[in-house]
Design an enzyme around this catalytic site. Structure first.
Site, PDB file in Angstrom:
ATOM      1  N   GLU A  76      -4.498  -6.562  15.242  1.00 33.67           N
ATOM      2  CA  GLU A  76      -3.812  -5.342  14.814  1.00 33.67           C
ATOM      3  C   GLU A  76      -4.955  -4.156  14.912  1.00 33.67           C
ATOM      4  O   GLU A  76      -4.721  -2.876  15.253  1.00 33.67           O
ATOM      5  CB  GLU A  76      -3.445  -5.233  13.237  1.00 33.67           C
ATOM      6  N   LYS A 125       0.754  -1.290  -0.139  1.00 35.35           N
ATOM      7  CA  LYS A 125      -0.070  -0.120   0.003  1.00 35.35           C
ATOM      8  C   LYS A 125       0.928   1.240  -0.024  1.00 35.35           C
ATOM      9  O   LYS A 125       0.735   2.286  -0.776  1.00 35.35           O
ATOM     10  CB  LYS A 125      -0.891  -0.262   1.330  1.00 35.35           C
ATOM     11  N   GLU A 180      10.610  -4.766   4.382  1.00 31.18           N
ATOM     12  CA  GLU A 180      10.442  -6.344   3.951  1.00 31.18           C
ATOM     13  C   GLU A 180      10.162  -6.234   2.535  1.00 31.18           C
ATOM     14  O   GLU A 180      10.893  -7.124   1.825  1.00 31.18           O
ATOM     15  CB  GLU A 180       9.602  -6.980   4.929  1.00 31.18           C
ATOM     16  N   LYS A 198       9.415  -0.295  13.755  1.00 32.42           N
ATOM     17  CA  LYS A 198      10.216   0.045  12.609  1.00 32.42           C
ATOM     18  C   LYS A 198      11.170   0.903  12.434  1.00 32.42           C
ATOM     19  O   LYS A 198      12.013   1.117  11.900  1.00 32.42           O
ATOM     20  CB  LYS A 198       8.701   0.640  11.590  1.00 32.42           C
ATOM     21  N   HIS A 214      -5.436 -33.029  18.385  1.00 33.63           N
ATOM     22  CA  HIS A 214      -4.025 -33.792  18.944  1.00 33.63           C
ATOM     23  C   HIS A 214      -2.902 -32.965  19.310  1.00 33.63           C
ATOM     24  O   HIS A 214      -1.898 -33.591  19.493  1.00 33.63           O
ATOM     25  CB  HIS A 214      -3.647 -34.852  17.742  1.00 33.63           C
ATOM     26  N   GLY A 258      -4.804  -1.846   5.116  1.00 29.44           N
ATOM     27  CA  GLY A 258      -4.077  -3.020   4.492  1.00 29.44           C
ATOM     28  C   GLY A 258      -4.904  -4.352   4.852  1.00 29.44           C
ATOM     29  O   GLY A 258      -4.604  -5.408   4.074  1.00 29.44           O
ATOM     30  N   ARG A 259      -5.211  -4.478   6.290  1.00 25.19           N
ATOM     31  CA  ARG A 259      -5.607  -5.876   6.536  1.00 25.19           C
ATOM     32  C   ARG A 259      -6.978  -6.167   6.049  1.00 25.19           C
ATOM     33  O   ARG A 259      -7.518  -7.271   6.434  1.00 25.19           O
ATOM     34  CB  ARG A 259      -5.522  -6.116   8.096  1.00 25.19           C
TER      35      ARG A 259
HETATM   36  O1  F6P Z   1       3.430  -2.764   9.701  1.00 20.80           O
HETATM   37  C1  F6P Z   1       1.922  -3.206   9.568  1.00 20.80           C
HETATM   38  C2  F6P Z   1       1.664  -2.772   8.166  1.00 20.80           C
HETATM   39  O2  F6P Z   1       1.397  -1.310   8.203  1.00 20.80           O
HETATM   40  C3  F6P Z   1      -0.135  -3.378   8.107  1.00 20.80           C
HETATM   41  O3  F6P Z   1      -0.945  -2.850   8.646  1.00 20.80           O
HETATM   42  C4  F6P Z   1       0.122  -3.621   6.527  1.00 20.80           C
HETATM   43  O4  F6P Z   1      -0.646  -4.521   6.114  1.00 20.80           O
HETATM   44  C5  F6P Z   1       1.630  -3.914   6.302  1.00 20.80           C
HETATM   45  O5  F6P Z   1       2.130  -3.266   7.365  1.00 20.80           O
HETATM   46  C6  F6P Z   1       2.161  -3.856   4.876  1.00 20.80           C
HETATM   47  O6  F6P Z   1       2.150  -2.539   4.729  1.00 20.80           O
HETATM   48  P1  F6P Z   1       2.229  -2.401   3.138  1.00 20.80           P
HETATM   49  O7  F6P Z   1       1.136  -2.572   2.145  1.00 20.80           O
HETATM   50  O8  F6P Z   1       2.173  -0.673   2.916  1.00 20.80           O
HETATM   51  O9  F6P Z   1       3.613  -2.662   2.531  1.00 20.80           O
END
Ligand code: F6P
Length: 520
Positions: A345, A199, A205, A488, A376, A259-260
């Site tokens: 979150e 987003k 990452e 972060k 189990h 995002g979620r």
């Molecule tokens: O660190 C949490 C977050 O901001 C989430 O809310 C989001 O889904 C994820 O990182 C990834 O963010 P992006 O889509 O901006 O890479």
């Protein structure tokens, strides 16, 4: 108007507190005997869903007080504020519009055009008309993203495997370089298409993985081949263009979609590639079915509302710390990690909507795994441990391959577990306390006809609305996530310290020693 009412100041909360002391030791085993109609009156049949919430530590009075609480905190106003796109995510100054992504009766023009772009793209790839740089059709899709840009697509892709076409789909999320290398080692550059989903397009990452993959791709291909192998989904068009993605391969996202809650947007492109656009649309329609139920149904017959109220009851009165979710379907093996982000979150907050610190419990811890495997593994603790763990059981009446013997055994186990948790050894002689099961452990059973794109859409939306209702009651902002920012920020300084072998800029001696141990 989005209400801002401290739930503990309501009349209903006071009544619930008194009522709780009356009912906390009551036995569900007796409630069922006293009320032969309990299982009928505490169940909701809606579309192909049957939700049985009769095995809960509630009486009809409890339910009516919880519904009173919902009224008193202004739940209906809050729901309307969300559906009419008020700026209910106040701390980020945004509306919350994931439901607008799946409302085909009143769709925003930009959503219609994004869906059309997705349809054209996926059809070209699936039909084999999208060719890689050596002229071969695409065979593999790799989704590069994390959090909401990974968990939803990955979960739905796994859940709807039965509906998949010939394309192979992989997900790279972790900044752990071994993750990306394990995926890359089996890939053929000539036939692989990478979708970078972020987003913000600033997530460490995702950008690190995308760069590594780009370099790997360019070991054999050239810059001009990138447009045949890379697409992106983002709100940050400038950063995407800088990365070198061709404009026709860029899919939009909007700041009014969290995002979620974004798998319904072009973030779901890898899903649409895997199962075809029509199935993706069915997923959206299923979610919209649940949206309509949630928005229009009376609160006492409203599935997400009832599930949320029960959860508040356990969280705030019984002091339950966690909730377990057990889907009796191997296809749903990734549902819990997905819901963990969605729920935790969203509702892991300790400041209320007035900006005051909260002195009551909010978000529950979500955990679980698929049945029967879970039986189990950790069920022992739910049955006989000292923790109080309300559990959702999710099952489908029919299996997809139609193997009755397996399906009967699967359902028998699911129903038997809820029975065992309810009854325990109540009323029977047990040899010793080791064999004692107290029972009286609450469960919901969500029984759905069959796992289809449409029913999965409804199921996911059910949990989305449940968490929203809880957030409304707890008077928190469910749609921001400031709690992830500090880590972060600190990671930047920590990375510099690791790269330079110099941790003088860090303030914590424990972290400094950890860093110096890297060079020992
Ligand atoms: O660190 C949490 C977050 O901001 C989430 O809310 C989001 O889904 C994820 O990182 C990834 O963010 P992006 O889509 O901006 O890479």
């Amino acid at each position: 108007m989005f209400p801002k009412i401290n739930p503990t100041t309501t009349q209903a909360w006071k009544k619930l507190t008194t009522h709780f002391s009356d009912i906390q030791d009551s036995k569900m085993q007796e409630m069922f005997v006293d009320d032969p109609k309990r299982s009928e009156s505490m169940a909701i049949q809606w579309n192909d869903f049957y939700v049985d919430y009769s095995k809960n530590r509630v009486s009809h009075l409890t339910l009516s007080l919880l519904l009173e609480l919902a009224e008193e905190v202004g739940l209906k106003d809050a729901m309307e504020a969300q559906f009419t796109q008020e700026t209910i995510n106040e701390t980020e100054g945004r509306a919350v519009g994931h439901t607008a992504l799946r409302n085909f009766d009143a769709m925003k023009p930009e959503v219609i055009s994004a869906l059309a772009q997705m349809k054209e793209f996926t059809e070209k790839v699936i039909e084999g008309d999208w060719k890689g740089y050596t002229g071969k059709p695409i065979e593999t899709i790799v989704n590069i993203g994390i959090g909401g840009s990974d968990l939803g697509p990955d979960m739905v892709h796994e859940a709807l495997k039965y509906y998949k076409n010939r394309l192979d789909v992989h997900f790279v999320s972790n900044v752990d370089g071994d993750h990306v290398m394990e995926v890359l080692k089996d890939l053929d550059r000539e036939t692989t298409l990478f979708i970078i989903v972020s987003k913000t397009f600033t997530t460490q990452e995702t950008l690190t993985n995308a760069q590594t993959i780009r370099t790997w791709f360019l070991n054999e291909a050239s810059e001009q081949d990138i447009e045949k192998h890379f697409a992106a989904v983002s709100t940050n068009l400038e950063a995407v263009a800088q990365f070198g993605i061709a404009s026709q391969n860029i899919f939009p996202m909007w700041d009014w979609v969290g995002g979620r809650f974004s798998l319904w947007s072009a973030v779901g492109l890898s899903i649409a590639c895997a199962i075809g656009y029509d199935n993706f649309e069915s997923l959206l329609k299923g979610a919209h079915d649940m949206d309509a139920h949630f928005r229009n149904e009376e609160l006492d017959e409203n599935i997400p509302v009832i599930l949320a109220l029960l959860s508040v009851w356990y969280n705030n009165f019984f002091e339950a710390e966690s909730e377990c979710i057990v889907p009796y379907s191997q296809y749903l093996s990734k549902l819990v990690p997905y819901l963990q982000q969605g729920i935790m979150e969203s509702n892991g907050k300790s400041t209320d909507r007035n900006g005051d610190l909260i002195d009551y419990q909010t978000g529950t811890i979500i955990w679980g795994s698929t049945g029967t495997n879970a039986q189990h593994a950790f069920f022992q603790l739910i049955h006989q441990g000292t923790k109080f763990i309300p559990t959702d059981f999710i099952a489908f009446k029919a299996s997809l391959y139609g193997n009755d013997d397996h399906q009967n055994k699967l359902l028998a186990n699911c129903f038997a577990q809820t029975d065992a948790l309810l009854h325990g050894t109540y009323g029977s002689e047990v040899e010793n306390n080791f064999k004692l099961f107290e029972g009286n452990k609450p469960t919901n059973t969500i029984l759905i006809e069959k796992l289809t794109p449409r029913s999965l859409g409804s199921l996911i939306a059910m949990y989305e609305h449940k968490l929203f209702v809880q957030g409304v009651i707890w008077n928190i902002f469910s749609y921001d996530q400031w709690g992830v920012e500090l880590g972060k920020k600190l990671a930047k300084g920590t990375l510099e310290a690791i790269q330079n072998g110099n941790s003088s800029n860090l303030h914590n001696s424990s972290t400094k020693r950890l860093i110096s141990s890297l060079s020992e």
